[in-house]
Design an enzyme around this catalytic site. Structure first.
Site, PDB file in Angstrom:
ATOM      1  N   CYS A  26      -5.169   8.573   8.451  1.00  0.00           N
ATOM      2  CA  CYS A  26      -5.509   8.089   9.783  1.00  0.00           C
ATOM      3  C   CYS A  26      -5.193   9.141  10.843  1.00  0.00           C
ATOM      4  O   CYS A  26      -4.158   9.797  10.802  1.00  0.00           O
ATOM      5  CB  CYS A  26      -4.711   6.817  10.088  1.00  0.00           C
ATOM      6  SG  CYS A  26      -5.298   5.403   9.166  1.00  0.00           S
ATOM      7  N   ARG A  47      -8.888   0.155   3.609  1.00  0.00           N
ATOM      8  CA  ARG A  47      -7.984   1.098   2.952  1.00  0.00           C
ATOM      9  C   ARG A  47      -6.596   0.510   2.788  1.00  0.00           C
ATOM     10  O   ARG A  47      -5.826   0.959   1.941  1.00  0.00           O
ATOM     11  CB  ARG A  47      -7.879   2.386   3.780  1.00  0.00           C
ATOM     12  CG  ARG A  47      -9.143   3.215   3.782  1.00  0.00           C
ATOM     13  CD  ARG A  47      -8.898   4.550   4.407  1.00  0.00           C
ATOM     14  NE  ARG A  47      -7.611   5.075   3.967  1.00  0.00           N
ATOM     15  CZ  ARG A  47      -6.936   5.996   4.658  1.00  0.00           C
ATOM     16  NH1 ARG A  47      -7.420   6.458   5.780  1.00  0.00           N
ATOM     17  NH2 ARG A  47      -5.790   6.448   4.222  1.00  0.00           N
ATOM     18  N   ASP A  79       3.616   0.915  12.192  1.00  0.00           N
ATOM     19  CA  ASP A  79       2.362   0.367  11.651  1.00  0.00           C
ATOM     20  C   ASP A  79       2.052  -1.022  12.190  1.00  0.00           C
ATOM     21  O   ASP A  79       0.935  -1.510  12.015  1.00  0.00           O
ATOM     22  CB  ASP A  79       2.413   0.316  10.123  1.00  0.00           C
ATOM     23  CG  ASP A  79       2.466   1.705   9.517  1.00  0.00           C
ATOM     24  OD1 ASP A  79       2.805   1.826   8.323  1.00  0.00           O
ATOM     25  OD2 ASP A  79       2.201   2.673  10.253  1.00  0.00           O
ATOM     26  N   LYS A 128       0.849  -1.205   0.000  1.00  0.00           N
ATOM     27  CA  LYS A 128       0.000   0.000   0.000  1.00  0.00           C
ATOM     28  C   LYS A 128       0.877   1.244   0.000  1.00  0.00           C
ATOM     29  O   LYS A 128       0.737   2.120  -0.855  1.00  0.00           O
ATOM     30  CB  LYS A 128      -0.898   0.023   1.220  1.00  0.00           C
ATOM     31  CG  LYS A 128      -1.458   1.431   1.540  1.00  0.00           C
ATOM     32  CD  LYS A 128      -2.363   1.455   2.707  1.00  0.00           C
ATOM     33  CE  LYS A 128      -1.923   2.196   3.914  1.00  0.00           C
ATOM     34  NZ  LYS A 128      -1.652   3.573   3.959  1.00  0.00           N
ATOM     35  N   ASN A 129       1.844   1.333   0.920  1.00  0.00           N
ATOM     36  CA  ASN A 129       2.568   2.594   1.090  1.00  0.00           C
ATOM     37  C   ASN A 129       3.561   2.867  -0.033  1.00  0.00           C
ATOM     38  O   ASN A 129       3.987   4.002  -0.206  1.00  0.00           O
ATOM     39  CB  ASN A 129       3.228   2.645   2.470  1.00  0.00           C
ATOM     40  CG  ASN A 129       2.175   2.821   3.553  1.00  0.00           C
ATOM     41  OD1 ASN A 129       1.027   3.198   3.258  1.00  0.00           O
ATOM     42  ND2 ASN A 129       2.528   2.527   4.782  1.00  0.00           N
ATOM     43  N   ARG A 182       0.053  15.492  12.303  1.00  0.00           N
ATOM     44  CA  ARG A 182       0.803  15.045  11.122  1.00  0.00           C
ATOM     45  C   ARG A 182       1.086  16.248  10.227  1.00  0.00           C
ATOM     46  O   ARG A 182       0.530  16.394   9.158  1.00  0.00           O
ATOM     47  CB  ARG A 182       0.027  13.953  10.385  1.00  0.00           C
ATOM     48  CG  ARG A 182      -0.255  12.738  11.266  1.00  0.00           C
ATOM     49  CD  ARG A 182      -1.030  11.659  10.537  1.00  0.00           C
ATOM     50  NE  ARG A 182      -0.160  10.847   9.678  1.00  0.00           N
ATOM     51  CZ  ARG A 182      -0.616   9.805   8.978  1.00  0.00           C
ATOM     52  NH1 ARG A 182      -1.905   9.514   8.972  1.00  0.00           N
ATOM     53  NH2 ARG A 182       0.207   9.081   8.241  1.00  0.00           N
ATOM     54  N   ILE A 229       3.156  18.920   7.702  1.00  0.00           N
ATOM     55  CA  ILE A 229       3.925  18.661   6.472  1.00  0.00           C
ATOM     56  C   ILE A 229       5.028  19.706   6.320  1.00  0.00           C
ATOM     57  O   ILE A 229       5.458  20.012   5.196  1.00  0.00           O
ATOM     58  CB  ILE A 229       3.005  18.635   5.225  1.00  0.00           C
ATOM     59  CG1 ILE A 229       2.243  19.956   5.060  1.00  0.00           C
ATOM     60  CG2 ILE A 229       2.031  17.475   5.282  1.00  0.00           C
ATOM     61  CD1 ILE A 229       1.555  20.067   3.695  1.00  0.00           C
TER      62      ILE A 229
HETATM   63  C1  EPZ Z   1       3.886   7.155   6.282  1.00  0.00           C
HETATM   64  O1  EPZ Z   1       3.184   8.232   6.882  1.00  0.00           O
HETATM   65  C2  EPZ Z   1       2.877   6.027   6.170  1.00  0.00           C
HETATM   66  N1  EPZ Z   1       1.779   6.459   5.330  1.00  0.00           N
HETATM   67  C3  EPZ Z   1       2.363   5.640   7.548  1.00  0.00           C
HETATM   68  O2  EPZ Z   1       1.540   4.485   7.380  1.00  0.00           O
HETATM   69  C4  EPZ Z   1       3.549   5.248   8.428  1.00  0.00           C
HETATM   70  O3  EPZ Z   1       3.071   5.006   9.736  1.00  0.00           O
HETATM   71  C5  EPZ Z   1       4.577   6.372   8.460  1.00  0.00           C
HETATM   72  O4  EPZ Z   1       4.966   6.710   7.111  1.00  0.00           O
HETATM   73  C6  EPZ Z   1       5.834   5.977   9.222  1.00  0.00           C
HETATM   74  O5  EPZ Z   1       6.380   4.831   8.655  1.00  0.00           O
HETATM   75  C7  EPZ Z   1       1.956   6.437   3.988  1.00  0.00           C
HETATM   76  O6  EPZ Z   1       3.005   6.056   3.506  1.00  0.00           O
HETATM   77  C8  EPZ Z   1       0.789   6.887   3.158  1.00  0.00           C
HETATM   78  P1  EPZ Z   1       6.232  10.302   8.365  1.00  0.00           P
HETATM   79  P2  EPZ Z   1       3.850   9.717   6.908  1.00  0.00           P
HETATM   80  O7  EPZ Z   1       6.292  11.518   7.522  1.00  0.00           O
HETATM   81  O8  EPZ Z   1       4.584   9.944   5.650  1.00  0.00           O
HETATM   82  C9  EPZ Z   1       6.301  13.750  11.633  1.00  0.00           C
HETATM   83  C10 EPZ Z   1      -0.367   3.175   7.576  1.00  0.00           C
HETATM   84  O9  EPZ Z   1      -0.991   2.697   8.527  1.00  0.00           O
HETATM   85  N2  EPZ Z   1       6.376  14.693  10.493  1.00  0.00           N
HETATM   86  O10 EPZ Z   1       7.328   9.297   8.299  1.00  0.00           O
HETATM   87  O11 EPZ Z   1       2.809  10.676   7.332  1.00  0.00           O
HETATM   88  C11 EPZ Z   1       4.983  13.001  11.693  1.00  0.00           C
HETATM   89  O12 EPZ Z   1       4.006  13.773  12.355  1.00  0.00           O
HETATM   90  C12 EPZ Z   1       0.132   4.595   7.652  1.00  0.00           C
HETATM   91  O13 EPZ Z   1      -0.099   2.562   6.504  1.00  0.00           O
HETATM   92  C13 EPZ Z   1       6.556  16.048  10.747  1.00  0.00           C
HETATM   93  O14 EPZ Z   1       6.647  16.482  11.889  1.00  0.00           O
HETATM   94  O15 EPZ Z   1       4.875   9.516   8.108  1.00  0.00           O
HETATM   95  C14 EPZ Z   1       5.368  11.761  12.458  1.00  0.00           C
HETATM   96  O16 EPZ Z   1       5.376  12.064  13.841  1.00  0.00           O
HETATM   97  C15 EPZ Z   1      -0.158   5.252   8.985  1.00  0.00           C
HETATM   98  N3  EPZ Z   1       6.641  16.907   9.697  1.00  0.00           N
HETATM   99  C16 EPZ Z   1       6.804  11.484  11.987  1.00  0.00           C
HETATM  100  O17 EPZ Z   1       7.274  12.723  11.436  1.00  0.00           O
HETATM  101  C17 EPZ Z   1       6.551  16.483   8.396  1.00  0.00           C
HETATM  102  O18 EPZ Z   1       6.648  17.311   7.473  1.00  0.00           O
HETATM  103  C18 EPZ Z   1       6.911  10.428  10.910  1.00  0.00           C
HETATM  104  O19 EPZ Z   1       6.001  10.776   9.883  1.00  0.00           O
HETATM  105  C19 EPZ Z   1       6.351  15.101   8.161  1.00  0.00           C
HETATM  106  C20 EPZ Z   1       6.281  14.221   9.219  1.00  0.00           C
END
Ligand code: EPZ
Length: 421
Positions: A120, A400, A308, A25-26, A125, A127
């Site tokens: 989710c 999803r 996850d 998925k990811n 979260r 960006i």
């Molecule tokens: C991806 O989310 C996955 N989603 C998530 O899977 C997964 O849990 C996560 O990576 C970590 O492996 C998809 O790929 C669609 P991050 P993402 O950016 O990209 C913080 C599932 O169940 N952060 O690695 O949102 C963020 O808040 C889903 O399949 C910032 O602060 O994760 C988090 O605390 C859930 N600023 C940490 O970093 C930013 O600009 C890691 O987030 C970006 C992230």
């Protein structure tokens, strides 16, 4: 309005037999938007038949791409005539991965206007790191009223040093930089398998990306990306969910079509618990040892224990002997499933980011509600373990990220069905 549904599980049966995992998925939710960067039609295979992939195909069509999508088989995308660079609120809110249209549209034509992503609700979260990457490549970025607009007269290479390890921002930086003039360096990059898969997809179109899967990624901009046919990697988290379900039901399950190397952190933890894990080239066999020991789990970025899988393994640990701790270091609100596990008889206390789980002899079936994708997976594991009947409302969260979940579990001997409510 389609009927609401629920999953109904009669637990207590050990799972046994073979199950084949679907495409990731990811990785798929990043590779599909990345096709916007291609100057020719491209075909992506092994995409999972899940709602998130269908949502991305709809957004591509609204942008003007022509998309042929056969769920569970392939998607052919021709983005040559795409002119639009706007993704509206309703579409962006459908999933977290809508943010990949930012990097793809910026890399393709130097601009985008996209509403904040959905996804989710597992904590804040932001960006900000995605935006930091776009600015480092010469884009002016404006955030107002829940929309993000970016424009770059000309995308230029830059050095991007992420303040935290972030999967989404690492991938978005690659998408935006792949055609930017010069050499871009990404430091403190995420190393998940799907980062490598997206880089491999781009390189198969002629991109020049090196170092994906390490802390530092180097991208040499190229002017043109040719069409290709690409097969995405199997789903690391679906693989892990079936490994956990096999162990949690004291069963004997073989997961086929997976990449055992991607599962090392979970395999090691299952061995600590007393579960036998046997790897072969593209399969993992999981056999419960009959008694499960309590352990400590701490989620980390890859190659650490995946966040996850934190929720599914918590379900398994509810009946392990002794007191386990599960510490969630990535997201600050990923414990919503604990209340329903307590309803089922689990003995869990929360202390900040840690859950303390005191093993109980057994769980008892109960009505429950999925609050997010992997929390829903945890409820499925708990329902398979529990004595009696468990109902899981809002299963669309689970759909999803898991393709045909009840068919796959039934093939392993689970008593699970989907009913209209
Ligand atoms: C991806 O989310 C996955 N989603 C998530 O899977 C997964 O849990 C996560 O990576 C970590 O492996 C998809 O790929 C669609 P991050 P993402 O950016 O990209 C913080 C599932 O169940 N952060 O690695 O949102 C963020 O808040 C889903 O399949 C910032 O602060 O994760 C988090 O605390 C859930 N600023 C940490 O970093 C930013 O600009 C890691 O987030 C970006 C992230």
């Amino acid at each position: 309005m389609p009927d609401k549904e629920k999953l109904v599980i009669t637990g207590g049966n050990p799972l046994s037999g073979d199950v084949r995992v679907s495409g990731g998925k990811n990785t798929s939710v990043a590779v599909v938007p990345a096709a916007l960067l291609c100057d020719e039609p491209c075909t992506i295979e092994n995409l999972p038949d899940i709602n998130d992939v269908a949502a991305l195909a709809d957004i591509l069509r609204k942008l003007g791409a022509s998309v042929t999508y056969e769920p569970g088989r392939f998607m052919t995308i021709d983005a040559q005539y795409v002119k639009d660079s706007h993704v509206g609120y309703r579409d962006a809110q459908k999933l977290r991965a809508s943010y990949y249209f930012m990097g793809a549209l910026l890399g393709r034509g130097g601009k985008f206007n996209i509403a904040y992503p959905g996804g989710c609700e597992i904590g804040s979260r932001p960006i900000d790191q995605h935006i930091k990457a776009f600015k480092a490549l010469g884009a002016a970025v404006d955030e107002k009223g829940g929309d993000v607009a970016a424009e770059a007269k000309e995308l230029v290479s830059g050095n991007i040093f992420f303040d935290i390890v972030t999967v989404g921002a690492t991938i978005n930086a690659m998408l935006a930089a792949v055609k930017a003039k010069g050499t871009t360096m990404i430091y403190n990059a995420a190393k998940e398998p799907h980062i490598v898969d997206v880089a491999n997809f781009l390189n198969s179109m002629g991109a020049k990306i090196k170092g994906a899967g390490t802390d530092n990624i180097r991208i040499r901009g190229v002017p043109y990306l040719r069409g290709c046919t690409y097969t995405v990697i199997p789903d690391q988290i679906e693989t892990g969910t079936f490994m956990i379900a096999g162990a949690a039901t004291y069963g004997d399950v073989t997961i086929r079509g997976c990449i055992p190397q991607h599962m090392e952190a979970l395999s090691a933890k299952l061995l600590e618990i007393g579960v036998r894990v046997t790897n072969s080239d593209d399969a993992i066999r999981v056999r419960s040892g009959g008694v499960h020991r309590s352990v400590n789990v701490k989620t980390q970025a890859y190659p650490g224990f995946p966040t996850d899988l934190q929720q599914p393994i918590t379900a398994l640990l509810t009946t392990a002997q002794g007191v386990s701790t599960v510490t969630e270091t990535i997201f600050n609100n990923r414990f919503k499933h604990l209340d329903d596990l307590r309803r089922m008889g689990a003995n869990i206390r929360c202390m900040g980011r840690a859950a303390l789980i005191e093993g109980v002899p057994r769980l008892l079936g109960s009505p429950t509600t999925a609050a997010d994708l992997r929390g829903g997976a945890a409820l499925i594991v708990a329902g398979l373990m529990a004595h009696g009947i468990t109902e899981i409302y809002e299963p669309e969260f689970i759909d999803r990220g898991y393709e045909h979940i009840e068919e796959k579990l039934r093939s392993l001997g689970a008593d699970i069905k989907r009913e209209s409510t």
